[in-house]
Design an enzyme around this catalytic site. Structure first.
Site: not given
Ligand SMILES: C[S@@+](CC[C@H](N)C(=O)[O-])C[C@H]1O[C@@H](n2cnc3c(N)ncnc32)[C@H](O)[C@@H]1O
Length: 580
Positions: A176, A275, A284, A289
């Site tokens: 993160q 994001e 990914e 989602s």
């Molecule tokens: C690229 S990171 C962005 C984190 C944060 N929003 C930021 O901008 O720093 C994507 C996040 O989405 C979460 N994620 C991915 N798919 C998801 C889903 N289907 N439901 C909930 N969370 C999800 C991941 O675990 C990850 O922490």
């Protein structure tokens, strides 16, 4: 297997097609992989559904006059375990992993499906897509036979081992932090939210994949009435802690631990923030989602931050990169490695290296044509649109060159009511942690200035949260006396977006002096969608990522740290990030 439920979409039947079982894959001298098919079998297909999901039942049609009158089942293919690809106007390729539906060992089945007419191929293909959609739209009605719901959507298309690793990765603060420290990324999100605070004030916000909760905090800073921060990984606990420590914003944020496909929220959202971008925008498969969250939580005409993404593509010429990849396979050229002949694996190794998309920050002067782009509108796209992305390629070479492949990058739009902002990952723009990606052809093409380069970029989603990339590029020519384009030379590549080659520790392709580079920048017109490089790459050729982070750190904190000791800087950054 249960019978189809009466609640399922009606079964649909298709006739007049032949199945060619795939018997083996052959690699010929030009490193192409050709499937070899067995004897064709005439089949009919029926699309059905049971509590495991949608499936196609292929049955053998006995030849006319045959003694057997009974229709015999050839195979039953569940759509969530099948990859279906249109391989030609009348041809589909099927690969089916039936491990989840048999008691026996895991089995892979691959076959070609030949139709009599192109129309039949198209109809069957859309019926499959439609069936996939319908299956996922059916809500859980009761504890009876029909239990397909959006709750299973993620699990049904993503392998559990992949999801486990994915959420384990995002569950770690280290990763993160890495994203948060991409100041181009985080700074653009911050600016887009704060400048457009009118879009957030008094509004209900859902943060899709909240991670550390940073975007939820931005939304609360911009005046959101309430933010639901949905995060599937164990990071949700850390987000709770971070948010709780940011009083009074914390009063307006609720962290929900779960997948956006599964969780329930007490109210609808006026705006989604997320994001969800991976390399090449779609890696990914989190955009899916984001779209599911839109359909589940967003009010009609609600806003999405970001609301649109674009994949940009252009052919490039880079002898240095090509040589580097080809040379890696030289190891397998040895005929006496401790007395062992390694050459039987030479071609396989060669192909293997070229199947990795290269991720690095390259000099935009390596591009040899104006980029083209493919738009994805997050407000209107269907989740299924992202299962297969087919992009026709058409360029005009600006120089005579050897074309080594296709370079790609993306940008996304924050379409605020006050300010529109783009977050770009273009070569020559300030580098992000996504860098750019290049698909390298094992057989380069030769083009002259002004010559058309045509082809196709075909992305097919797979269950490991990524895509198989099929790239075809041709050196073409305009047929005299017509506007039609004829092909002179074609090269193809198959790559796995999940297995990139991170090339950040390598020397840049060009080691020009600053003065030389500046001169080049001034002489060349910037290709569309690309900001030409203003600065040279890392002065001492150290790791680009570290150097990038150090530059950005200096900028963002106003500290004058030594510029040319990236390792020391990175250590310093990691120690101090959470206390800044
Ligand atoms: C690229 S990171 C962005 C984190 C944060 N929003 C930021 O901008 O720093 C994507 C996040 O989405 C979460 N994620 C991915 N798919 C998801 C889903 N289907 N439901 C909930 N969370 C999800 C991941 O675990 C990850 O922490």
């Amino acid at each position: 297997m249960e019978d189809s439920s009466s609640d399922s979409p009606p079964a649909r039947a298709f006739n007049g097609m032949s199945v060619f079982p795939l018997t083996e894959m052959v690699i010929d001298g030009t490193s192409e992989v050709w499937p070899t098919f067995g004897r064709p079998i005439s089949v009919s297909a029926v699309l059905k559904m049971d509590r495991h999901g949608s499936f196609v039942e292929f049955s053998r049609i006995p030849p006319p006059g045959a003694e057997v009158e009974k229709v015999e089942l050839f195979t039953r293919c569940y759509l969530h375990l099948s990859q279906v690809m249109k391989a030609g106007p009348k041809l589909q390729m099927w690969t089916v992993n039936d491990s989840e539906d048999t008691d026996g060992p895991s089995k892979m089945l691959a076959f070609g499906l030949q139709f009599g007419l192109q129309k039949e191929n198209d109809e069957f293909h859309s019926a499959i897509q439609e069936h996939r959609n319908n299956a996922t739209k059916l809500e859980t009605v009761d504890s009876g036979t029909m239990s397909i719901s959006t709750e299973n959507k993620f699990e049904r298309k993503i392998e559990s081992s992949s999801a486990k690793m994915y959420f384990h990765y995002y569950g770690q603060l280290l990763h993160q932090q890495n994203m948060m420290q991409d100041y181009v990324r985080t700074g653009t999100y911050y600016a887009a939210v704060i400048e457009n605070h009118a879009d957030f004030e008094g509004k209900i916000v859902v943060d899709v994949g909240a991670g550390s909760g940073i975007l939820s905090l931005f939304a609360a800073q911009a005046g959101a009435k309430h933010v639901y921060a949905v995060e599937a990984s164990a990071m949700a606990e850390y987000a709770r802690k971070l948010i709780a420590g940011n009083h009074p914003l914390s009063q307006r944020i609720t962290v929900i631990h779960g997948k956006v496909e599964e969780v329930e929220l007490p109210e609808k959202a006026d705006i989604l923030i997320s994001e969800p971008m991976g390399t090449l925008l779609v890696n990914e498969r989190m955009l899916e989602s984001y779209i599911i969250a839109r359909d589940r939580f967003l009010v009609p005409n609600g806003k999405m931050f970001p609301s649109r993404g674009r994949i940009h593509m252009a052919p490039f010429s880079d002898e240095y990169l090509y040589g580097e990849i080809a040379n890696k396979a030289l190891f397998w050229q040895q005929q006496s490695y401790y007395g062992v002949d390694l050459t039987p694996l030479r071609d396989t190794a060669f192909q293997g290296y070229f199947s990795q998309p290269v991720v690095d920050a390259f000099d935009p002067r390596l591009l040899i044509a104006q980029p083209i782009m493919h738009n994805i509108d997050f407000l209107t796209a269907k989740e299924e649109d992202l299962y297969e992305i087919d992009i026709p390629l058409e360029f005009k070479s600006s120089v005579a060159a050897r074309v080594h492949g296709l370079a790609c990058w993306f940008d996304v739009l924050f379409d605020g009511s006050t300010v529109q902002r783009w977050l770009t990952t273009a070569p020559g723009s300030p580098t992000t942690h996504w860098y750019q990606i290049r698909c390298v052809l094992s057989q380069p093409l030769y083009v002259l200035a002004g010559q058309p380069i045509t082809g196709r970029l075909h992305l097919i989603a797979h269950s490991s949260q990524s895509y198989t990339i099929h790239l075809t590029m041709s050196a073409s020519s305009i047929i005299p006396g017509s506007n039609r384009v004829g092909t002179l030379q074609t090269s193809t590549a198959k790559l796995d977006l999940k297995e990139p080659y991170y090339r950040m520790t390598q020397s840049p392709a060009f080691a020009w002096s600053q003065q030389e580079q500046q001169q080049q920048v001034e002489e060349l017109p910037a290709p569309q969608g690309v900001v030409m490089m203003q600065q040279p790459f890392s002065a001492d050729n150290e790791d680009v990522n570290q150097d990038l982070q150090s530059q950005q750190f200096v900028v963002s904190n106003g500290l004058q740290l030594p510029q040319h000791n990236p390792q020391q800087l990175q250590q310093y950054q990691q120690q101090n990030f959470w206390s800044s």
